[in-house]
Design a protein around this motif. Structure first.
Motif, PDB file in Angstrom:
ATOM      1  N   ARG A  37       5.127  -5.830  10.093  1.00  0.00           N
ATOM      2  CA  ARG A  37       5.578  -4.622   9.692  1.00  0.00           C
ATOM      3  C   ARG A  37       4.295  -4.190   8.732  1.00  0.00           C
ATOM      4  O   ARG A  37       3.895  -2.669   8.540  1.00  0.00           O
ATOM      5  CB  ARG A  37       6.675  -4.718   8.387  1.00  0.00           C
ATOM      6  CG  ARG A  37       7.966  -4.841   9.311  1.00  0.00           C
ATOM      7  CD  ARG A  37       8.921  -5.088   8.035  1.00  0.00           C
ATOM      8  NE  ARG A  37       8.672  -6.118   7.024  1.00  0.00           N
ATOM      9  CZ  ARG A  37       9.374  -6.794   6.663  1.00  0.00           C
ATOM     10  NH1 ARG A  37      10.667  -6.622   6.796  1.00  0.00           N
ATOM     11  NH2 ARG A  37       9.178  -7.728   5.686  1.00  0.00           N
ATOM     12  N   VAL A  38       3.426  -5.034   8.275  1.00  0.00           N
ATOM     13  CA  VAL A  38       2.216  -4.708   7.825  1.00  0.00           C
ATOM     14  C   VAL A  38       1.210  -3.842   8.433  1.00  0.00           C
ATOM     15  O   VAL A  38       0.588  -2.701   7.940  1.00  0.00           O
ATOM     16  CB  VAL A  38       1.121  -5.972   7.035  1.00  0.00           C
ATOM     17  CG1 VAL A  38       0.022  -5.664   6.586  1.00  0.00           C
ATOM     18  CG2 VAL A  38       2.320  -6.706   6.185  1.00  0.00           C
ATOM     19  N   GLY A  39       0.757  -3.998   9.510  1.00  0.00           N
ATOM     20  CA  GLY A  39       0.067  -3.239  10.655  1.00  0.00           C
ATOM     21  C   GLY A  39       0.864  -2.181  11.049  1.00  0.00           C
ATOM     22  O   GLY A  39       0.027  -1.166  11.576  1.00  0.00           O
ATOM     23  N   ASP A  40       2.258  -1.916  11.132  1.00  0.00           N
ATOM     24  CA  ASP A  40       2.822  -0.763  11.564  1.00  0.00           C
ATOM     25  C   ASP A  40       2.576   0.460  10.584  1.00  0.00           C
ATOM     26  O   ASP A  40       2.865   1.563  10.964  1.00  0.00           O
ATOM     27  CB  ASP A  40       4.086  -1.107  11.937  1.00  0.00           C
ATOM     28  CG  ASP A  40       4.382  -2.041  13.207  1.00  0.00           C
ATOM     29  OD1 ASP A  40       3.427  -2.057  14.020  1.00  0.00           O
ATOM     30  OD2 ASP A  40       5.532  -2.628  13.403  1.00  0.00           O
ATOM     31  N   GLU A  41       2.441   0.158   9.413  1.00  0.00           N
ATOM     32  CA  GLU A  41       2.372   1.256   8.113  1.00  0.00           C
ATOM     33  C   GLU A  41       1.135   1.942   8.420  1.00  0.00           C
ATOM     34  O   GLU A  41       0.001   1.311   8.615  1.00  0.00           O
ATOM     35  CB  GLU A  41       2.776   0.468   6.947  1.00  0.00           C
ATOM     36  CG  GLU A  41       3.903  -0.132   6.726  1.00  0.00           C
ATOM     37  CD  GLU A  41       4.127  -0.873   5.367  1.00  0.00           C
ATOM     38  OE1 GLU A  41       3.379  -0.364   4.611  1.00  0.00           O
ATOM     39  OE2 GLU A  41       5.244  -1.317   5.128  1.00  0.00           O
ATOM     40  N   ALA A  42       1.257   3.254   8.274  1.00  0.00           N
ATOM     41  CA  ALA A  42      -0.015   4.083   8.209  1.00  0.00           C
ATOM     42  C   ALA A  42      -0.596   4.046   6.858  1.00  0.00           C
ATOM     43  O   ALA A  42      -0.052   3.944   5.638  1.00  0.00           O
ATOM     44  CB  ALA A  42       0.306   5.660   8.519  1.00  0.00           C
ATOM     45  N   ALA A  43      -1.926   4.142   6.675  1.00  0.00           N
ATOM     46  CA  ALA A  43      -2.724   4.071   5.311  1.00  0.00           C
ATOM     47  C   ALA A  43      -2.488   5.417   4.793  1.00  0.00           C
ATOM     48  O   ALA A  43      -2.187   6.350   5.349  1.00  0.00           O
ATOM     49  CB  ALA A  43      -4.235   3.887   5.810  1.00  0.00           C
ATOM     50  N   PRO A  44      -2.477   5.207   3.440  1.00  0.00           N
ATOM     51  CA  PRO A  44      -2.183   6.523   2.743  1.00  0.00           C
ATOM     52  C   PRO A  44      -3.289   7.511   3.149  1.00  0.00           C
ATOM     53  O   PRO A  44      -4.468   7.089   2.891  1.00  0.00           O
ATOM     54  CB  PRO A  44      -1.950   6.072   1.162  1.00  0.00           C
ATOM     55  CG  PRO A  44      -2.659   4.699   1.077  1.00  0.00           C
ATOM     56  CD  PRO A  44      -2.399   4.133   2.499  1.00  0.00           C
ATOM     57  N   ALA A  45      -3.113   8.807   3.016  1.00  0.00           N
ATOM     58  CA  ALA A  45      -4.043   9.933   3.002  1.00  0.00           C
ATOM     59  C   ALA A  45      -4.937   9.884   2.053  1.00  0.00           C
ATOM     60  O   ALA A  45      -4.426   9.959   0.779  1.00  0.00           O
ATOM     61  CB  ALA A  45      -3.529  11.292   3.409  1.00  0.00           C
ATOM     62  N   ALA A  46      -6.325  10.081   2.241  1.00  0.00           N
ATOM     63  CA  ALA A  46      -7.260  10.248   1.167  1.00  0.00           C
ATOM     64  C   ALA A  46      -7.277  11.624   0.538  1.00  0.00           C
ATOM     65  O   ALA A  46      -6.976  12.615   1.337  1.00  0.00           O
ATOM     66  CB  ALA A  46      -8.606  10.038   1.794  1.00  0.00           C
ATOM     67  N   VAL A  47      -7.469  11.793  -0.524  1.00  0.00           N
ATOM     68  CA  VAL A  47      -7.224  13.191  -1.233  1.00  0.00           C
ATOM     69  C   VAL A  47      -9.004  13.804  -1.359  1.00  0.00           C
ATOM     70  O   VAL A  47      -9.616  13.193  -1.619  1.00  0.00           O
ATOM     71  CB  VAL A  47      -6.705  12.944  -2.486  1.00  0.00           C
ATOM     72  CG1 VAL A  47      -6.840  14.320  -3.163  1.00  0.00           C
ATOM     73  CG2 VAL A  47      -5.292  12.629  -2.309  1.00  0.00           C
TER      74      VAL A  47
END
Length: 145
Positions: A135-145
Motif C-alpha cells: 500500500r505504501v508504494g501505491d499511494e501518490a505523493a502529495p502535490a507540491a504547492v
C-alpha cells in the motif's frame, strides 16, 4: 518480521492445544478414578464433560493456530472469520491471564501474556487491508504547492 511471528504464533497455539488437552485428560482420569462428585453430580458426567471440554478447547486452539499459520505462509491477512477467531482467542488469553496470575502464578501469567502479544502482533501486522508494504508504494505523493 510478520511472517515468522505468525508462524511462531501458530506453533505456540498448537503446543498450547496439546497442553490443554493433556491437563484435561489428567483431570478427567482423576475425577473418574477417585469417583469424585460435585454437589451430587454424577462422576461419569464430570469425567465426560472434562474430556469434551479438553477436546473442544484443543480443537479451537489448533483452528486458531491454522489461521495464523495460513496467514504467515500466504503472507496475507486472514478473512473476516479468521480475524474474528483470532480476536476471540486473544480476548480469552487476556482473561485467562488475569485469572492465572492469582491461581497459578506469575510464570503462567507471563506465558499467557506472551501468547496474547503474539496474537495481537499477528492481528496488527496483517491488518484488514492485506499486505501493508504494497500500500505504501501505491499511494501518490502529495502535490507540491
Amino acid at each position: 518480521m510478520r511472517r515468522p511471528v505468525a508462524i511462531v504464533t501458530a506453533l505456540v497455539l498448537s503446543g498450547e492445544a496439546v497442553g490443554i488437552f493433556a491437563v484435561n485428560a489428567v483431570l478427567a482420569t482423576v475425577a473418574e478414578n477417585q469417583n469424585m462428585s460435585l454437589a451430587g453430580m454424577d462422576p461419569k458426567a464430570m469425567s465426560t464433560g472434562t474430556w469434551v471440554m479438553g477436546g473442544v478447547s484443543a480443537a479451537l486452539l489448533v483452528g486458531c493456530g491454522l489461521i495464523a499459520l495460513l496467514a504467515g505462509v500466504r503472507d496475507r491477512s486472514p478473512g473476516r472469520f479468521g480475524r474474528i477467531a483470532l480476536i476471540g482467542c486473544a480476548v480469552v488469553h487476556g482473561v485467562l491471564g488475569a485469572v492465572t496470575v492469582g491461581l497459578v502464578g506469575w510464570a503462567a501469567f507471563a506465558f499467557m501474556m506472551v501468547v496474547l502479544a503474539l496474537l495481537v502482533f499477528t492481528l496488527l501486522a496483517y491488518g484488514p487491508g492485506g499486505r501493508g508494504e504494497d500500500r505504501v508504494g501505491d499511494e501518490a505523493a502529495p502535490a507540491a504547492v
